[in-house]
Design a protein around this motif. Structure first.
Motif, PDB file in Angstrom:
ATOM      1  N   PRO A   1       0.797  -1.222   0.000  1.00 52.91           N
ATOM      2  CA  PRO A   1       0.000   0.000   0.000  1.00 52.91           C
ATOM      3  C   PRO A   1       0.828   1.268   0.000  1.00 52.91           C
ATOM      4  N   CYS A   2       2.126   1.134   0.292  1.00 54.75           N
ATOM      5  CA  CYS A   2       2.992   2.303   0.437  1.00 54.75           C
ATOM      6  C   CYS A   2       3.164   3.021  -0.900  1.00 54.75           C
ATOM      7  N   PRO A   3       3.196   4.355  -0.894  1.00 54.82           N
ATOM      8  CA  PRO A   3       3.444   5.097  -2.126  1.00 54.82           C
ATOM      9  C   PRO A   3       4.935   5.282  -2.422  1.00 54.82           C
ATOM     10  N   HIS A   4       5.798   4.616  -1.664  1.00 59.58           N
ATOM     11  CA  HIS A   4       7.243   4.811  -1.795  1.00 59.58           C
ATOM     12  C   HIS A   4       7.987   3.595  -1.252  1.00 59.58           C
ATOM     13  N   ASN A   5       9.304   3.584  -1.501  1.00 55.18           N
ATOM     14  CA  ASN A   5      10.185   2.533  -0.985  1.00 55.18           C
ATOM     15  C   ASN A   5      10.931   2.978   0.266  1.00 55.18           C
ATOM     16  N   ASP A   6      10.657   4.174   0.724  1.00 57.30           N
ATOM     17  CA  ASP A   6      11.366   4.697   1.884  1.00 57.30           C
ATOM     18  C   ASP A   6      10.882   4.016   3.163  1.00 57.30           C
ATOM     19  N   ALA A   7      11.561   4.301   4.258  1.00 56.21           N
ATOM     20  CA  ALA A   7      11.160   3.735   5.541  1.00 56.21           C
ATOM     21  C   ALA A   7       9.757   4.188   5.893  1.00 56.21           C
ATOM     22  N   CYS A   8       9.028   3.336   6.589  1.00 56.14           N
ATOM     23  CA  CYS A   8       7.675   3.684   7.022  1.00 56.14           C
ATOM     24  C   CYS A   8       7.743   4.917   7.916  1.00 56.14           C
ATOM     25  N   PRO A   9       6.915   5.942   7.639  1.00 55.13           N
ATOM     26  CA  PRO A   9       6.991   7.178   8.430  1.00 55.13           C
ATOM     27  C   PRO A   9       6.348   7.079   9.819  1.00 55.13           C
ATOM     28  N   ILE A  10       5.709   5.946  10.116  1.00 56.72           N
ATOM     29  CA  ILE A  10       5.102   5.795  11.439  1.00 56.72           C
ATOM     30  C   ILE A  10       6.199   5.618  12.482  1.00 56.72           C
ATOM     31  N   GLU A  11       6.163   6.424  13.517  1.00 56.39           N
ATOM     32  CA  GLU A  11       7.153   6.298  14.588  1.00 56.39           C
ATOM     33  C   GLU A  11       6.909   5.000  15.342  1.00 56.39           C
ATOM     34  N   PRO A  12       7.938   4.146  15.459  1.00 59.42           N
ATOM     35  CA  PRO A  12       7.747   2.841  16.108  1.00 59.42           C
ATOM     36  C   PRO A  12       7.119   2.975  17.486  1.00 59.42           C
ATOM     37  N   GLY A  13       6.119   2.142  17.736  1.00 59.24           N
ATOM     38  CA  GLY A  13       5.463   2.118  19.030  1.00 59.24           C
ATOM     39  C   GLY A  13       4.312   3.097  19.188  1.00 59.24           C
ATOM     40  N   THR A  14       4.120   4.002  18.209  1.00 60.42           N
ATOM     41  CA  THR A  14       3.055   4.996  18.331  1.00 60.42           C
ATOM     42  C   THR A  14       1.789   4.602  17.587  1.00 60.42           C
ATOM     43  N   ASP A  15       1.915   3.795  16.547  1.00 58.41           N
ATOM     44  CA  ASP A  15       0.767   3.434  15.727  1.00 58.41           C
ATOM     45  C   ASP A  15       1.174   2.265  14.845  1.00 58.41           C
ATOM     46  N   TRP A  16       0.269   1.798  14.021  1.00 57.39           N
ATOM     47  CA  TRP A  16       0.598   0.740  13.075  1.00 57.39           C
ATOM     48  C   TRP A  16      -0.268   0.891  11.832  1.00 57.39           C
ATOM     49  N   CYS A  17       0.263   0.511  10.691  1.00 56.92           N
ATOM     50  CA  CYS A  17      -0.461   0.628   9.429  1.00 56.92           C
ATOM     51  C   CYS A  17      -1.298  -0.626   9.213  1.00 56.92           C
ATOM     52  N   HIS A  18      -2.602  -0.435   9.060  1.00 49.71           N
ATOM     53  CA  HIS A  18      -3.483  -1.559   8.793  1.00 49.71           C
ATOM     54  C   HIS A  18      -4.727  -1.055   8.091  1.00 49.71           C
ATOM     55  N   PHE A  19      -5.491  -1.976   7.561  1.00 50.63           N
ATOM     56  CA  PHE A  19      -6.679  -1.636   6.785  1.00 50.63           C
ATOM     57  C   PHE A  19      -7.813  -2.564   7.206  1.00 50.63           C
ATOM     58  N   ALA A  20      -8.986  -2.379   6.593  1.00 46.11           N
ATOM     59  CA  ALA A  20     -10.137  -3.195   6.950  1.00 46.11           C
ATOM     60  C   ALA A  20     -10.877  -3.620   5.694  1.00 46.11           C
ATOM     61  N   ALA A  21     -11.336  -4.862   5.677  1.00 50.59           N
ATOM     62  CA  ALA A  21     -12.141  -5.391   4.580  1.00 50.59           C
ATOM     63  C   ALA A  21     -13.476  -5.846   5.142  1.00 50.59           C
ATOM     64  N   ARG A  22     -14.567  -5.423   4.509  1.00 46.16           N
ATOM     65  CA  ARG A  22     -15.903  -5.801   4.958  1.00 46.16           C
ATOM     66  C   ARG A  22     -16.193  -7.234   4.497  1.00 46.16           C
ATOM     67  N   VAL A  23     -16.628  -8.071   5.436  1.00 46.15           N
ATOM     68  CA  VAL A  23     -16.871  -9.490   5.169  1.00 46.15           C
ATOM     69  C   VAL A  23     -18.340  -9.791   5.391  1.00 46.15           C
ATOM     70  N   SER A  24     -19.006 -10.306   4.360  1.00 45.68           N
ATOM     71  CA  SER A  24     -20.389 -10.733   4.511  1.00 45.68           C
ATOM     72  C   SER A  24     -20.426 -12.088   5.216  1.00 45.68           C
ATOM     73  N   ARG A  25     -21.287 -12.214   6.199  1.00 39.80           N
ATOM     74  CA  ARG A  25     -21.427 -13.479   6.921  1.00 39.80           C
ATOM     75  C   ARG A  25     -22.662 -14.229   6.445  1.00 39.80           C
ATOM     76  N   SER A  26     -22.506 -15.499   6.194  1.00 40.72           N
ATOM     77  CA  SER A  26     -23.665 -16.341   5.956  1.00 40.72           C
ATOM     78  C   SER A  26     -24.283 -16.684   7.308  1.00 40.72           C
ATOM     79  N   SER A  27     -25.514 -17.247   7.294  1.00 40.96           N
ATOM     80  CA  SER A  27     -26.147 -17.651   8.554  1.00 40.96           C
ATOM     81  C   SER A  27     -25.300 -18.711   9.248  1.00 40.96           C
ATOM     82  N   LEU A  28     -24.683 -19.593   8.461  1.00 38.87           N
ATOM     83  CA  LEU A  28     -23.818 -20.617   9.035  1.00 38.87           C
ATOM     84  C   LEU A  28     -22.576 -19.990   9.657  1.00 38.87           C
ATOM     85  N   HIS A  29     -22.031 -18.999   8.971  1.00 44.17           N
ATOM     86  CA  HIS A  29     -20.859 -18.295   9.491  1.00 44.17           C
ATOM     87  C   HIS A  29     -21.195 -17.625  10.819  1.00 44.17           C
TER      88      HIS A  29
END
Length: 334
Positions: free
Chosen positions: A222-250
């Motif tokens: 997802p990064c727009p570059h090859n440079d080091a991640c700009p997030i300061e270690p220990g302050t946050d983390w890069c993550h995303f979310a995907a919406r998942v449809s559940r069946s009744s069985l699920h």
């Protein structure tokens, strides 16, 4: 002739009858044991998935979410490399094949085109169920080669256009993780690695990202570059979310009542060929206020920054209102 169902719908239909004949209590117990294993120290002397009931419970519990997370990661790769599609796909530690289904959903085979696919996993029951599920899918799924292999430092991978490694690194020792990523970089032209969207999962992705860059890869998403991640270690983390449809069985297996869930994940997609990463990536859910949209971005030149898009921006404001967490920014021109 009826048109074939989209891959996601076909997968949901295949999963719908997966637990037929398996008592709900037994399925729930298997899920509880699997959750305990994946949250704790995973044993390395035996596969976590022991038999078909374990695998059925695992597939009902995890496969829809894994499919959506990997599909989102592959979509990031596809957007950065328009016109490219893998002629061969190797899924390492693929279990029941969620990443294979995700690749089929991303690059549906054109008439006359074909893709060779190989899944490696240690658990034979998972491979067997993967074959069973794939039999109901597209030709690219049905032709998959399911191979038993222990995932570790000694594993030699066949060369492939695309190598996927999803939700596997956590199960390995630090030494085996490093060896697997190095071997994936040797074998693949494109490598996509997905981990849980937790601080630990993000750190494993950052380690893999650094190793891929050292091996000569370019980051496509997802990064727009090859440079080091700009997030300061220990302050946050890069993550995303995907919406998942559940069946009744699920919903029954997971003990939930909502018709959906959000799967949090971290990922990196890297390539040996030319790619066009996003100029910026939306790193948090956009905040829509009256007359304005607040975006948190990771950018090429400015690292992490916030951008406010208002009504006076016209079409850009309308695009911002439709922009989701994980999307590129600005939106691609049509």
């Amino acid at each position: 002739m009826n048109a074939p169902l989209p891959t996601a719908d076909t997968l949901r239909a295949a999963l719908a009858g997966l637990l037929d004949g398996l008592p709900p209590k037994q399925a729930a117990q298997a899920v509880d044991r699997l959750i305990s294993n994946y949250r704790g120290a995973t044993p390395t002397d035996a596969p976590v998935l022991r038999d078909r009931s374990d695998v059925a419970a695992y597939a009902a519990y995890r496969m829809p979410a894994t499919f959506e997370a990997v599909r989102a990661a592959l979509a990031g790769l596809a957007a950065a490399a328009p016109g490219w599609e893998p002629g061969s796909h190797l899924d390492v530690g693929g279990g029941t094949g969620a990443a294979v289904w995700a690749a089929d959903a991303t690059w549906e085979a054109r008439p006359g085109a074909s893709r060779t696919t190989t899944v490696l996993d240690w658990a034979e029951p998972a491979l067997a169920l993967g074959r069973e599920l794939a039999a109901s899918g597209a030709p690219a799924l049905r032709a998959t080669d399911w191979r038993r292999a222990r995932i570790g430092a000694a594993l030699a991978l066949p060369e492939s256009d695309l190598v996927t490694v999803s939700y596997v690194l956590k199960e390995l020792t630090e030494q085996d993780r490093a060896a697997l990523v190095t071997e994936a970089a040797r074998a693949g032209q494109a490598v996509v690695i997905v981990e849980p969207g937790t601080p630990d999962g993000y750190l494993r992705i950052i380690e893999a990202r650094d190793r891929l860059i050292e091996a000569g890869f370019r980051i496509a998403a997802p990064c727009p570059h090859n440079d080091a991640c700009p997030i300061e270690p220990g302050t946050d983390w890069c993550h995303f979310a995907a919406r998942v449809s559940r069946s009744s069985l699920h919903r029954q297996v997971k003990g939930g009542s909502l018709p959906y869930e959000d799967e949090k994940f971290s990922y990196v997609a890297a390539v040996r060929f030319d790619a066009r990463p996003a100029q910026a990536r939306v790193t948090r859910k956009p905040q829509i206020r009256k007359g304005q949209v607040l975006l948190e971005l990771c950018t090429v030149d400015d690292g992490l920054r916030k951008e406010t898009v208002t009504k006076r921006h016209g079409s850009l404001y309308r695009a911002a209102r439709d922009t989701a967490w994980g999307d590129s920014w600005p939106p691609p021109e049509e």
